[in-house]
Design an enzyme around this catalytic site. Structure first.
Site, PDB file in Angstrom:
ATOM      1  NE  ARG A  94      13.693   6.965  -6.702  1.00  0.00           N
ATOM      2  CZ  ARG A  94      12.754   6.343  -5.956  1.00  0.00           C
ATOM      3  NH1 ARG A  94      11.475   6.577  -6.163  1.00  0.00           N
ATOM      4  NH2 ARG A  94      13.119   5.498  -5.006  1.00  0.00           N
ATOM      5  CB  ALA A  95       9.467  12.068  -3.993  1.00  0.00           C
ATOM      6  CB  SER A  96       7.707   6.786  -4.574  1.00  0.00           C
ATOM      7  OG  SER A  96       8.875   6.195  -4.058  1.00  0.00           O
ATOM      8  CB  THR A  97       3.611   9.511  -5.067  1.00  0.00           C
ATOM      9  OG1 THR A  97       3.769  10.342  -3.905  1.00  0.00           O
ATOM     10  CG2 THR A  97       3.598   8.058  -4.642  1.00  0.00           C
TER      11      THR A  97
ATOM     12  CD  GLN B 195       6.073  10.119  -1.452  1.00  0.00           C
ATOM     13  OE1 GLN B 195       6.984   9.824  -2.227  1.00  0.00           O
ATOM     14  NE2 GLN B 195       5.618   9.290  -0.529  1.00  0.00           N
TER      15      GLN B 195
END
Length: 207
Positions: free
Chosen positions: A9-12, A15
């Site tokens: 998982r990446a936050s934005t 990314q």
């Protein structure tokens, strides 16, 4: 054979959620395991509204390993949502394992022992602690960000978020060369929505 499901998982959206893929593959290989499926998405860790995480949980069977780069990939949740996620995980008897959490590595063992049972209990306590720490870190950063924006606005210096023009240029070039969305996302490290946005711009320019 132990089933290992890796969650990335990446936050934005800008990314690359797949950046830790090789690290997890190396970790699995060190323990003579093979990752069965990767589940990658760009989503905030502060919400349970994560389609790929829900798909992972839905497809998992009892005893499967849920492998994450760091615990905060799973848990920047409120206490209520973290309890919901843990309940689903516990009901399926999934094993959360992370390279950063050595006590979780005992869950890779096929045979249970008194030591592994004790470490399993310790691991659960550490998971709760790390989840609480991740949530606090998230809230602290959001608060500092909001304060910074407010100060910048008061000083007339806040211009909003700038677009990453270099990424858009790279996306545009790859679209012109007929690369697929998935190839562009993997290569540039961007979101599908950004690729779609640039594609729309290209079509408008060509019209």
């Amino acid at each position: 054979m132990q089933i290992v499901r890796a969650y990335l998982r990446a936050s934005t959206k800008e990314q690359n959620a797949n950046r830790a893929k090789q690290q997890l593959q190396d970790f699995a290989a060190q323990h003579n395991l093979t990752i069965t499926t990767f589940y990658a998405e760009n989503a905030s860790g502060a919400t349970l509204n994560r389609p790929e995480l829900m798909r992972l949980l839905s497809e998992s069977s009892e005893g499967d390993i849920l492998l994450v780069e760091q615990i905060d990939r799973l848990a920047r949740l409120s206490n209520e949502d973290w309890d919901k996620l843990k309940r689903i995980i516990n009901d399926k008897k999934l094993k959360i394992v992370s390279p950063e959490l050595p006590t979780s590595h005992v869950l890779l063992e096929k045979e249970a022992s008194f030591t592994s049972v004790v470490l399993h209990a310790v691991n659960n306590l550490l998971l709760d602690l790390l989840a609480a720490t991740a949530r606090k870190d998230y809230e602290d950063r959001r608060r500092r960000q909001a304060q910074g924006i407010q100060t910048a606005k008061q000083q007339g210096k806040y211009a909003g978020r700038k677009e990453d023009l270099s990424k858009q240029t790279a996306i545009k070039s790859m679209l012109k060369d007929k690369h697929s969305y998935n190839e562009i996302i993997e290569s540039v490290g961007c979101s599908r929505s950004l690729v779609a946005k640039v594609s729309k711009q290209l079509k408008e320019e060509a019209a």
